[in-house]
Write a protein that holds these residues in place. Structure first.
Motif, short mmCIF file in Angstrom:
data_model
loop_
_atom_site.label_atom_id
_atom_site.label_comp_id
_atom_site.label_asym_id
_atom_site.label_seq_id
_atom_site.Cartn_x
_atom_site.Cartn_y
_atom_site.Cartn_z
N GLY A 1 49.97 17.47 41.44
CA GLY A 1 49.38 16.63 42.47
C GLY A 1 50.30 16.34 43.64
N ALA A 2 51.60 16.66 43.51
CA ALA A 2 52.54 16.43 44.61
C ALA A 2 52.75 17.73 45.36
CB ALA A 2 53.88 15.92 44.08
N SER A 3 52.76 17.66 46.69
CA SER A 3 52.96 18.86 47.50
C SER A 3 54.39 19.03 47.96
CB SER A 3 52.03 18.83 48.73
OG SER A 3 52.28 17.70 49.52
N VAL A 4 55.24 18.04 47.70
CA VAL A 4 56.66 18.12 48.04
C VAL A 4 57.47 17.65 46.85
CG1 VAL A 4 58.49 17.23 49.53
CG2 VAL A 4 56.27 17.79 50.51
N GLY A 5 58.54 18.37 46.55
CA GLY A 5 59.39 17.96 45.43
C GLY A 5 60.84 17.86 45.86
N GLY A 6 61.74 18.39 45.03
CA GLY A 6 63.16 18.28 45.30
C GLY A 6 63.76 19.45 46.05
N ASP A 7 62.95 20.40 46.50
CA ASP A 7 63.43 21.54 47.26
C ASP A 7 63.21 21.29 48.75
OD1 ASP A 7 64.05 22.70 44.89
OD2 ASP A 7 62.34 24.06 44.86
N LEU A 8 64.08 21.86 49.58
CA LEU A 8 63.97 21.65 51.02
C LEU A 8 64.35 22.91 51.76
CD1 LEU A 8 67.14 21.09 52.39
CD2 LEU A 8 66.95 19.29 50.67
N TYR A 9 63.77 23.07 52.95
CA TYR A 9 64.12 24.18 53.83
C TYR A 9 63.74 23.81 55.25
CZ TYR A 9 59.16 25.27 53.14
OH TYR A 9 57.79 25.19 53.06
N GLU A 10 64.42 24.44 56.19
CA GLU A 10 64.12 24.23 57.61
C GLU A 10 64.76 25.37 58.40
OE1 GLU A 10 62.22 23.44 59.88
OE2 GLU A 10 62.42 21.24 60.01
N VAL A 11 64.11 25.76 59.50
CA VAL A 11 64.63 26.78 60.42
C VAL A 11 64.48 26.23 61.83
CG1 VAL A 11 64.45 29.17 61.21
CG2 VAL A 11 63.84 28.60 58.84
N ILE A 12 65.60 26.18 62.57
CA ILE A 12 65.58 25.58 63.90
C ILE A 12 66.37 26.47 64.86
CG2 ILE A 12 66.27 23.59 65.29
CD1 ILE A 12 65.96 21.84 62.86
N ALA A 13 65.78 26.76 66.01
CA ALA A 13 66.46 27.51 67.07
C ALA A 13 67.29 26.54 67.91
CB ALA A 13 65.44 28.25 67.93
N THR A 14 68.57 26.87 68.08
CA THR A 14 69.46 26.03 68.86
C THR A 14 70.22 26.90 69.85
OG1 THR A 14 71.45 26.22 67.49
CG2 THR A 14 69.76 24.66 66.76
N GLU A 15 71.01 26.26 70.72
CA GLU A 15 71.84 27.02 71.64
C GLU A 15 72.97 27.75 70.93
OE1 GLU A 15 74.32 24.63 74.23
OE2 GLU A 15 73.83 22.86 73.02
N HIS A 16 73.23 27.39 69.68
CA HIS A 16 74.28 28.05 68.90
C HIS A 16 73.73 29.19 68.04
CE1 HIS A 16 76.32 24.41 70.09
NE2 HIS A 16 75.46 23.67 69.41
N GLY A 17 72.43 29.44 68.09
CA GLY A 17 71.79 30.43 67.25
C GLY A 17 70.71 29.77 66.39
N VAL A 18 70.00 30.58 65.64
CA VAL A 18 69.00 30.04 64.72
C VAL A 18 69.71 29.56 63.46
CG1 VAL A 18 66.98 30.55 63.30
CG2 VAL A 18 67.15 31.49 65.61
N ARG A 19 69.50 28.30 63.11
CA ARG A 19 70.17 27.73 61.95
C ARG A 19 69.16 27.41 60.87
NH1 ARG A 19 74.91 24.07 64.92
NH2 ARG A 19 76.39 25.81 65.09
#
Length: 331
Positions: A87-105
């Motif tokens: 019933g939960a759609s979020v747990g203890g795992d995480l991820y993110e992708v962000i474009a910055t002036e230093h590159g994609v992090r």
């Protein structure tokens, strides 16, 4: 209303004063109808409250682990995660992708434990990452910010409960030319998908997870080579490789990846769908731990070549994605 109906019938209806069999049967039928109506009305109110709670939880969870766009600075992405708590759609795992002036992090992480109890730590780490990637010129600075944010969160939690928690974290920086650098704190290394093969991108020893020991003074990032056009990275949490079937056998991730990319161009959504399908089949539809998968494919030079072939050197916004949205089979 239902109570008033029952009382009115009992005291105002002549049939209710009769002790005959027919009158008693009629009274029983009336009170049964009254009870059934009351139960149905209570059930309807409870269902409305549950639906409202789910809408609120879904909105909060989508902000915490927001869906990734199909393309980020020339990189095609596909991601999905499955909580171990039903019933939960979020747990203890995480991820993110962000474009910055230093590159994609990129960040991929796994909080000790699983399910709803780990959401607070996920929020602390992701919130710090989303700010630090724009402020810190070096990947080591981003990791230091994550470590300090986690330490503050754990101190606050220690005031109200006795808990020991840590987070495995993988940080990646993908430069415009495809060069990849990484900092790994106890997390599985990503797989490189290229030429119909799936191989670990590096075998370097990772640092300890965040929250276990203080970070060392020197934090050299690990060079992982170059992500060439058409190649992809497969990032995952240990819930993928540690998933077991009924006989206790681990999920064969390298074989599943090799099958997903063999004899066809690498499609992030297709690989995601294929691996999740095999994983759920292997575990009987319900993994014991949270699972998260993130796939990043380099489309940069491929897009540039396509536009140059059309008679212009300007790289405009990408057209509609050829891949269909990922369909993750339910349990």
């Amino acid at each position: 209303m239902w109570g008033a109906t029952a009382v009115t019938y009992k005291w105002a209806c002549p049939m209710a004063q009769n002790n005959g069999l027919g009158a008693r049967l009629a009274s029983s039928a009336v009170f049964l109808a009254v009870g059934a109506g009351l139960v149905l009305q209570v059930r309807q109110v409870m269902l409305q409250e549950v639906r409202q709670a789910r809408r609120i939880a879904g909105a909060a969870q989508s902000v915490l682990l927001r869906p990734l766009p199909a393309r980020i600075d020339g990189l095609a992405t596909a991601a999905a995660q499955l909580s171990a708590d039903r019933g939960a759609s979020v747990g203890g795992d995480l991820y993110e992708v962000i474009a910055t002036e230093h590159g994609v992090r990129v960040v991929m992480g796994d909080v000790r434990g699983h399910g709803l109890s780990a959401i607070g730590t996920v929020a602390a780490v992701l919130g710090s990452f989303r700010e630090a990637v724009h402020d810190e010129a070096e990947l080591t600075g981003v990791l230091g910010r994550l470590d300090r944010a986690l330490a503050r969160h754990l101190r606050d939690r220690a005031r109200v409960e006795d808990t020991e928690e840590f987070v495995t974290v993988l940080l990646l920086e993908i430069a415009p030319d495809g060069e990849v650098h990484a900092l790994n704190c106890g997390h599985p290394w990503p797989y490189l998908l290229s030429g119909g093969r799936a191989e670990l991108m590096t075998g370097a020893d990772p640092l300890p997870p965040l929250g276990v020991f203080p970070l060392p003074a020197e934090l050299p990032s690990t060079p992982c080579g170059r992500l060439l056009p058409g190649e992809a990275l497969f990032l995952h949490t240990d819930g993928v490789e540690d998933a077991r079937d009924g006989d206790g056998r681990f999920f064969p991730l390298p074989a599943a990846l090799a099958e997903a990319v063999r004899g066809r161009p690498i499609s992030p959504h297709s690989v995601l769908r294929a691996v999740f399908t095999q994983l759920l089949r292997h575990t009987g539809g319900r993994p014991k731990d949270d699972v998260a998968i993130l796939i990043i494919r380099n489309d940069r030079l491929m897009r540039a070549a396509a536009y140059q072939g059309a008679g212009t050197c300007t790289i405009g916004p990408p057209g509609p994605a050829a891949d269909t949205p990922p369909v993750v089979p339910g349990p």
